[in-house]
Design a protein around this motif. Structure first.
Motif, PDB file in Angstrom:
ATOM      1  N   PRO A  59       0.715  -1.081  -0.069  1.00 36.81           N
ATOM      2  CA  PRO A  59      -0.045   0.005  -0.124  1.00 36.81           C
ATOM      3  C   PRO A  59       0.824   1.203  -0.051  1.00 36.81           C
ATOM      4  O   PRO A  59       0.283   2.494  -0.111  1.00 36.81           O
ATOM      5  CB  PRO A  59      -0.800   0.138   1.311  1.00 36.81           C
ATOM      6  CG  PRO A  59      -0.793  -1.445   1.717  1.00 36.81           C
ATOM      7  CD  PRO A  59       0.666  -2.133   1.345  1.00 36.81           C
ATOM      8  N   ALA A  60       2.113   1.315   0.225  1.00 39.64           N
ATOM      9  CA  ALA A  60       2.763   2.436   0.113  1.00 39.64           C
ATOM     10  C   ALA A  60       3.072   3.000  -1.161  1.00 39.64           C
ATOM     11  O   ALA A  60       3.658   4.153  -1.272  1.00 39.64           O
ATOM     12  CB  ALA A  60       4.107   2.041   0.820  1.00 39.64           C
ATOM     13  N   THR A  61       2.835   2.287  -2.101  1.00 42.25           N
ATOM     14  CA  THR A  61       2.942   2.470  -3.392  1.00 42.25           C
ATOM     15  C   THR A  61       1.875   3.524  -4.219  1.00 42.25           C
ATOM     16  O   THR A  61       2.013   3.855  -5.410  1.00 42.25           O
ATOM     17  CB  THR A  61       3.592   1.447  -4.388  1.00 42.25           C
ATOM     18  OG1 THR A  61       2.494   0.567  -4.551  1.00 42.25           O
ATOM     19  CG2 THR A  61       4.684   0.801  -3.830  1.00 42.25           C
ATOM     20  N   ILE A  62       0.919   3.635  -3.439  1.00 38.15           N
ATOM     21  CA  ILE A  62      -0.389   4.453  -3.676  1.00 38.15           C
ATOM     22  C   ILE A  62       0.188   5.806  -4.109  1.00 38.15           C
ATOM     23  O   ILE A  62       0.676   6.502  -3.389  1.00 38.15           O
ATOM     24  CB  ILE A  62      -1.522   4.326  -2.918  1.00 38.15           C
ATOM     25  CG1 ILE A  62      -1.751   2.895  -2.652  1.00 38.15           C
ATOM     26  CG2 ILE A  62      -2.625   5.167  -3.275  1.00 38.15           C
ATOM     27  CD1 ILE A  62      -3.129   2.521  -1.648  1.00 38.15           C
ATOM     28  N   SER A  63      -0.025   6.213  -5.169  1.00 46.79           N
ATOM     29  CA  SER A  63       0.291   7.850  -5.655  1.00 46.79           C
ATOM     30  C   SER A  63      -0.863   8.118  -6.650  1.00 46.79           C
ATOM     31  O   SER A  63      -1.746   7.584  -7.179  1.00 46.79           O
ATOM     32  CB  SER A  63       1.690   8.025  -6.025  1.00 46.79           C
ATOM     33  OG  SER A  63       1.789   7.079  -7.483  1.00 46.79           O
ATOM     34  N   ASN A  64      -0.438   9.426  -6.988  1.00 50.22           N
ATOM     35  CA  ASN A  64      -1.292   9.918  -8.143  1.00 50.22           C
ATOM     36  C   ASN A  64      -1.026   9.553  -9.437  1.00 50.22           C
ATOM     37  O   ASN A  64      -2.049   9.697 -10.260  1.00 50.22           O
ATOM     38  CB  ASN A  64      -1.080  11.573  -8.059  1.00 50.22           C
ATOM     39  CG  ASN A  64      -1.687  12.344  -6.713  1.00 50.22           C
ATOM     40  OD1 ASN A  64      -2.397  11.769  -6.214  1.00 50.22           O
ATOM     41  ND2 ASN A  64      -1.080  13.405  -6.609  1.00 50.22           N
ATOM     42  N   ARG A  65       0.002   8.736  -9.832  1.00 48.57           N
ATOM     43  CA  ARG A  65       0.207   8.186 -11.132  1.00 48.57           C
ATOM     44  C   ARG A  65      -0.812   6.987 -11.275  1.00 48.57           C
ATOM     45  O   ARG A  65      -0.935   6.448 -12.597  1.00 48.57           O
ATOM     46  CB  ARG A  65       1.547   7.822 -11.182  1.00 48.57           C
ATOM     47  CG  ARG A  65       2.525   8.944 -11.222  1.00 48.57           C
ATOM     48  CD  ARG A  65       3.973   8.590 -11.279  1.00 48.57           C
ATOM     49  NE  ARG A  65       4.431   8.198 -10.092  1.00 48.57           N
ATOM     50  CZ  ARG A  65       5.539   7.806  -9.586  1.00 48.57           C
ATOM     51  NH1 ARG A  65       6.433   7.641 -10.482  1.00 48.57           N
ATOM     52  NH2 ARG A  65       5.838   7.390  -8.379  1.00 48.57           N
TER      53      ARG A  65
END
Length: 90
Positions: A59-65
């Motif tokens: 879940p730490a890779t959630i971003s606007n991209r």
């Protein structure tokens, strides 16, 4: 004297006893890889920068991209097990 001999034998035999290890294999099916890239890499969990599948196992890779991206995966194993997964990042 008789009780001490039984106690000594009980303590000596306890070194040879084995018991179950709890929690190691109970829910191991949850570690089954579900994404094609993860299966192709041998089931290892790696971190890719722009992979839409990442938030399901990290879940730490959630971003606007990842906004408004869809991922649909299907994996068929040799034993007849089929796994399908759909992920939509809103």
């Amino acid at each position: 004297m008789n009780k001490s001999i039984y106690l000594f034998l009980l303590l000596l035999s306890s070194n040879f006893l084995q018991s179950q290890t709890g929690g190691e294999n109970t829910y191991s099916f949850l570690n089954t890889p579900t994404f094609a890239r993860q299966v192709a890499l041998g089931g290892k969990t790696l971190t890719f920068i722009d992979d839409v599948n990442q938030p399901s196992w990290n879940p730490a890779t959630i971003s606007n991209r990842l906004h408004k991206q869809l991922s649909v995966n299907y994996t068929s194993y040799l034993t007849g097990i089929n796994i399908g997964f759909c992920l939509l990042c809103l």
